[in-house]
Design an enzyme around this catalytic site. Sequence first.
Site, PDB file in Angstrom:
ATOM      1  N   GLN A  77      -5.725   2.500 -13.189  1.00  0.00           N
ATOM      2  CA  GLN A  77      -4.812   1.365 -13.199  1.00  0.00           C
ATOM      3  C   GLN A  77      -5.069   0.472 -14.402  1.00  0.00           C
ATOM      4  O   GLN A  77      -6.041   0.650 -15.129  1.00  0.00           O
ATOM      5  CB  GLN A  77      -5.004   0.539 -11.923  1.00  0.00           C
ATOM      6  CG  GLN A  77      -6.422  -0.013 -11.758  1.00  0.00           C
ATOM      7  CD  GLN A  77      -6.745  -0.384 -10.329  1.00  0.00           C
ATOM      8  OE1 GLN A  77      -5.893  -0.841  -9.598  1.00  0.00           O
ATOM      9  NE2 GLN A  77      -7.996  -0.182  -9.922  1.00  0.00           N
TER      10      GLN A  77
ATOM     11  N   CYS B 194      -9.572   3.492   3.100  1.00  0.00           N
ATOM     12  CA  CYS B 194      -9.946   2.913   4.394  1.00  0.00           C
ATOM     13  C   CYS B 194      -9.439   3.734   5.589  1.00  0.00           C
ATOM     14  O   CYS B 194      -9.999   3.639   6.679  1.00  0.00           O
ATOM     15  CB  CYS B 194      -9.502   1.463   4.502  1.00  0.00           C
ATOM     16  SG  CYS B 194      -7.732   1.255   4.664  1.00  0.00           S
TER      17      CYS B 194
ATOM     18  N   ASP C 151      -7.406  -7.195   3.780  1.00  0.00           N
ATOM     19  CA  ASP C 151      -7.016  -7.848   2.519  1.00  0.00           C
ATOM     20  C   ASP C 151      -6.405  -6.805   1.579  1.00  0.00           C
ATOM     21  O   ASP C 151      -6.513  -6.909   0.357  1.00  0.00           O
ATOM     22  CB  ASP C 151      -8.256  -8.488   1.877  1.00  0.00           C
ATOM     23  CG  ASP C 151      -7.906  -9.383   0.694  1.00  0.00           C
ATOM     24  OD1 ASP C 151      -6.815  -9.979   0.709  1.00  0.00           O
ATOM     25  OD2 ASP C 151      -8.717  -9.476  -0.240  1.00  0.00           O
TER      26      ASP C 151
ATOM     27  N   GLU D   1       3.473 -21.057  -4.375  1.00  0.00           N
ATOM     28  CA  GLU D   1       4.353 -20.960  -3.201  1.00  0.00           C
ATOM     29  C   GLU D   1       3.448 -20.905  -1.969  1.00  0.00           C
ATOM     30  O   GLU D   1       2.299 -20.481  -2.066  1.00  0.00           O
ATOM     31  CB  GLU D   1       5.274 -19.733  -3.272  1.00  0.00           C
ATOM     32  CG  GLU D   1       4.567 -18.403  -3.335  1.00  0.00           C
ATOM     33  CD  GLU D   1       5.503 -17.254  -3.725  1.00  0.00           C
ATOM     34  OE1 GLU D   1       6.696 -17.306  -3.402  1.00  0.00           O
ATOM     35  OE2 GLU D   1       5.006 -16.294  -4.342  1.00  0.00           O
TER      36      GLU D   1
END
Lengths: 316, 316
Positions: free
Chosen positions: B95, B206, B226, B303
Amino acid sequence: MAAARHSTLDFMLGAKADGETILKGLQSIFQEEGMTESVHTWQDHGYLATYINKNGRLPPLVRGGAIDRYWPTADGRLVEYDIDEVVYDEDSPYQNIKILHSKQFGNILILNGDVNLAESDLAYTRAIMGSGKEDYTGKDVLILGGGDGGILCEIVKLKPKMVTMVEISFIDQMVIDGCKKYMRKTCGDVLDNLKGDCYQVLIEDCIPVLKRYAKEGREFDYVINDLTAVPISTSPEEDSTWEFLRLILDLSMKVLKQDGKYFTQGNCVNLTEALSLYEEQLGRLYCPVDFSKEIICVPSYLELWVFYTVWKKAKP
Amino acid sequence: MAAARHSTLDFMLGAKADGETILKGLQSIFQEEGMTESVHTWQDHGYLATYINKNGRLPPLVRGGAIDRYWPTADGRLVEYDIDEVVYDEDSPYQNIKILHSKQFGNILILNGDVNLAESDLAYTRAIMGSGKEDYTGKDVLILGGGDGGILCEIVKLKPKMVTMVEISFIDQMVIDGCKKYMRKTCGDVLDNLKGDCYQVLIEDCIPVLKRYAKEGREFDYVINDLTAVPISTSPEEDSTWEFLRLILDLSMKVLKQDGKYFTQGNCVNLTEALSLYEEQLGRLYCPVDFSKEIICVPSYLELWVFYTVWKKAKP
């Protein structure tokens, strides 16, 4: 004739064209390129436009409409708010009073274009009251400004002896009316009457009130200055603003008990020069003071904000 | 020939002109009108332009530069960040890992263009740990994801029995390296070693880990997810995303003690449809659950964000 030569383009207009006309005329050219074009227009103010390729990742601008969604932050960044309704918009003899509704922040009070507070901003009120570390029970409190009623509302819950709020903008009944109707999450029922068991609201300029109190030798446990932000400009012609600010500070110190505390908002954390200038003023008061500052996230501000606590140095 | 007729303008170009060329060519026209024109260009992405009159109150755009200051929020609004430095920008085999510095929010971790967390965002970590209302002392905790190390760092301070963090993105040593060097305000020294007295970090997907724990009958007091935000899209082709989300939820419930708690982030408060769909999923798990939600202001997000607490209904 309009010819593209390398990287410049010459236009010859058959008639005088204003910016809006030009932008409209360009739509087809951008469409040819496969770009999404969107333009937001402020009457007599200007234009904000995005031209986005298919692989672009910017949101399209929300066009026109009676409600302005694009505002500058205090540190001069462009941000879009989720404003979806004009709740209140009235011109009083004194100022323009606007209450806009944000989908996420609730109603926002705006006086003469200046954002005061949103219903989401209890963090502001808590911070300017000392972040929950103070005991207001049985205390004498003076609030300078605080028009939205948030500070007054929170302090009366804490069983103070007496809270005096001095708010000149309440000379404008329309501010009171707007707030007590549309900012009720912030002010509760505290503005329904300007006098209660443990509070009074004086509709006066705070300078003569402070002078009177100082002359009478009246003293408070807490003075909370919610009048205005630290001036942004640092140019010499703004000296009078700093003079004014120092006058308020000096008078506030005069009516503050020796072990009392003075709370105020500063400015956004990025305006470091303005904050330094403010701290310089604190070294130029009639009595020596110490101060601490805290950085707080006030939801609707979209920038971090500095709050000050000022107190008199212990007498030697 | 370019002639202004009422409110449209016809252009004829001598040669093919791209958007940037056109915008440059327009500068003189806007200048003639006394408008300040500023354009921000994304290579191959598009243009954002402001044309502001003297009485306009929009900030000028920050031109060009290697750093993109204009981002969309999760609810699709345009906001400008005070990014002033690219601290880290590396492509790993897995990535793109970027750490950008914001003047007010500190370093911000961005994986493949997705904002993870800024150093200012302890509010996020606190919220996804239950907002300070939980006692982690002596507890067994499972963290799914949590790559920036913030949750792990905060929980190990609270003397848990054992914290297991499962983070596949740590297969990428460059994420660990970037975080432990530049996000140290968030992760402390907890990523210097992937194993400590009361914690271990597993570099695994996971799903198989959860399946293994479920098979072994292993149970936790707290499961903190998370991993990722609630999917924004609500179109049918996104069914698989919801399936995936429900699989994680089901497996998490299987490894959660009967009186345990599951914490996760939801989405921005304005995406009400996505949030409703998420809550619908909670009604479709293998065991009946209850949930509560809390709205939190995470400073760098600009936000409000929703966080969920999920727990198993008491057995009848």
